[in-house]
Write an enzyme that holds these catalytic residues in place. Structure first.
Site, short mmCIF file in Angstrom:
data_model
loop_
_atom_site.label_atom_id
_atom_site.label_comp_id
_atom_site.label_asym_id
_atom_site.label_seq_id
_atom_site.Cartn_x
_atom_site.Cartn_y
_atom_site.Cartn_z
N LYS A 52 0.90 -1.09 -0.06
CA LYS A 52 0.12 0.07 -0.14
C LYS A 52 0.82 1.17 0.07
O LYS A 52 0.56 2.15 -0.70
CB LYS A 52 -0.91 -0.06 1.35
CG LYS A 52 -2.13 -1.05 1.04
CD LYS A 52 -2.98 -1.28 2.29
CE LYS A 52 -3.77 -2.44 2.07
NZ LYS A 52 -4.70 -3.13 3.18
N GLN A 96 -5.14 -1.68 9.27
CA GLN A 96 -4.96 -3.01 8.80
C GLN A 96 -5.50 -4.10 9.92
O GLN A 96 -5.23 -4.10 10.85
CB GLN A 96 -3.53 -3.30 8.44
CG GLN A 96 -2.94 -4.47 7.76
CD GLN A 96 -3.59 -4.43 6.24
OE1 GLN A 96 -3.76 -3.66 5.59
NE2 GLN A 96 -3.71 -5.70 5.81
N ASP A 119 -11.22 2.66 3.09
CA ASP A 119 -11.65 1.10 3.20
C ASP A 119 -12.95 0.99 2.91
O ASP A 119 -13.49 -0.40 2.47
CB ASP A 119 -11.23 0.41 4.39
CG ASP A 119 -9.88 -0.48 4.31
OD1 ASP A 119 -9.46 -0.61 3.47
OD2 ASP A 119 -9.10 -0.57 5.46
N1 GUN Z 1 -6.83 -7.07 5.71
C1 GUN Z 1 -6.99 -7.63 4.50
N2 GUN Z 1 -7.65 -6.95 3.72
C2 GUN Z 1 -7.65 -5.75 3.96
C3 GUN Z 1 -8.35 -4.57 3.65
O1 GUN Z 1 -8.71 -4.44 2.38
N3 GUN Z 1 -8.20 -3.39 4.39
C4 GUN Z 1 -7.79 -3.49 5.61
N4 GUN Z 1 -7.86 -2.45 6.47
N5 GUN Z 1 -7.36 -4.58 6.29
C5 GUN Z 1 -7.25 -5.90 5.39
#
Ligand code: GUN
Length: 282
Positions: A52, A96, A119
């Site tokens: 990211k 996350q 998100d």
């Molecule tokens: N953990 C696995 N996929 C995601 C996601 O798309 N966003 C977040 N915040 N955590 C994750």
């Protein structure tokens, strides 16, 4: 011949579009910045978070990294979210998941300002999608929709079967397909005659979280198969929820794992980060 739906190519296109958009936004004095919070040192989360940050650097979005120890309390995490909610230069907040068990993830998600919830997990954004109002859409479902649209797959009037009912993938994917006028079924672990239900699908979204669960018995000839799963097999190879080798001759189009849905999630996150500095968006 089965068509391969290439998420690497499509996600690269989207990131390039976002990059250009971000340039324009910056010229207009709007600079997106994404706060990425990781609690603990789960290796898989570490890889996702790094990807990211790399994507942010590529498209020109500033990333603010918060790497917190596993022992962080719920109160401390909520205090950081509150601080970021009130920080003008931070336009997006991503916590996350998964979080350590002593932290209530739902409480943390609801604490994020819905205007910074890139998100798309906050109830206000999830609800907005449900009733057709503007808001952030969860990144993996948004990525799945882009894979279909940009590959020329017609959704309107088609039988779409989404297997999996999570708040992050299954439910929002079903709502997006419905918004595109698909005839949508959500199937799950309690669905009876799952094979029959799946064999009705013109578009099958496989999101059960079980390696190679879907073999040819689940697939109608010519169906478009989107594989949301990602699993590491013994020996290190990655596979999805679909038994790719078994179904590839039967379906009309399929996403590979890796290189299908995975890269799309990050591309759509970048798009949401750019949207976050715009006053109105849909
Ligand atoms: N953990 C696995 N996929 C995601 C996601 O798309 N966003 C977040 N915040 N955590 C994750």
């Amino acid at each position: 011949m089965t068509k391969l739906i290439d998420g690497k190519v499509i996600s690269a296109q989207i990131k390039d579009e976002v990059k250009q958009w971000v340039e324009v936004l910056k010229k207009g004095g709007k600079e997106p910045a994404l706060a990425v919070i990781q609690v603990g040192d789960d290796p898989a989360s570490g890889v996702y978070v790094n990807n990211k940050k790399k994507a942010c650097a590529y498209v020109g979005i500033r990333s603010l990294a918060y790497e917190l120890p596993w022992e962080t309390t719920e109160g401390e995490l909520l205090a950081l979210v509150d601080q970021l909610n009130n920080m003008a230069e931070c336009s997006g907040i991503l916590v996350q998941l998964p979080l350590p068990a002593h932290i209530d993830a739902d409480k943390v998600i609801e604490a994020i300002s819905p205007d910074k919830d890139v998100d798309g997990f906050h109830q206000r954004n999830a609800g907005a999608l449900c009733v057709g109002r503007p808001g952030f859409v969860s990144c993996t479902p948004a990525g799945i929709l882009q894979l279909l649209i940009r590959s020329g797959v017609e959704i309107a009037g088609k039988e779409c079967v989404v297997v999996g009912r999570s708040n992050i993938v299954g439910k929002p994917t079903a709502l997006l397909l419905l918004r595109e006028n698909g005839t949508v079924t959500i199937a799950h672990s309690k669905t009876q005659n799952l094979k029959e239900v799946c064999r009705r699908a013109d578009i099958l979204i496989a999101a059960v979280g079980k390696p190679k669960f879907f073999n040819r018995e689940y697939i109608k000839e010519g169906a478009v198969v989107i594989d949301v799963g990602i699993h590491r097999l013994e020996g290190g190879k990655l596979c999805g929820d679909v038994d790719f080798e078994d179904v590839k001759e039967i379906c009309g189009a399929i996403t590979p794992v890796p290189g299908g849905v995975g890269p799309m999630t990050i591309a759509m996150l970048m798009e949401n980060c750019a949207k976050a500095v715009c006053e109105t968006f849909s």
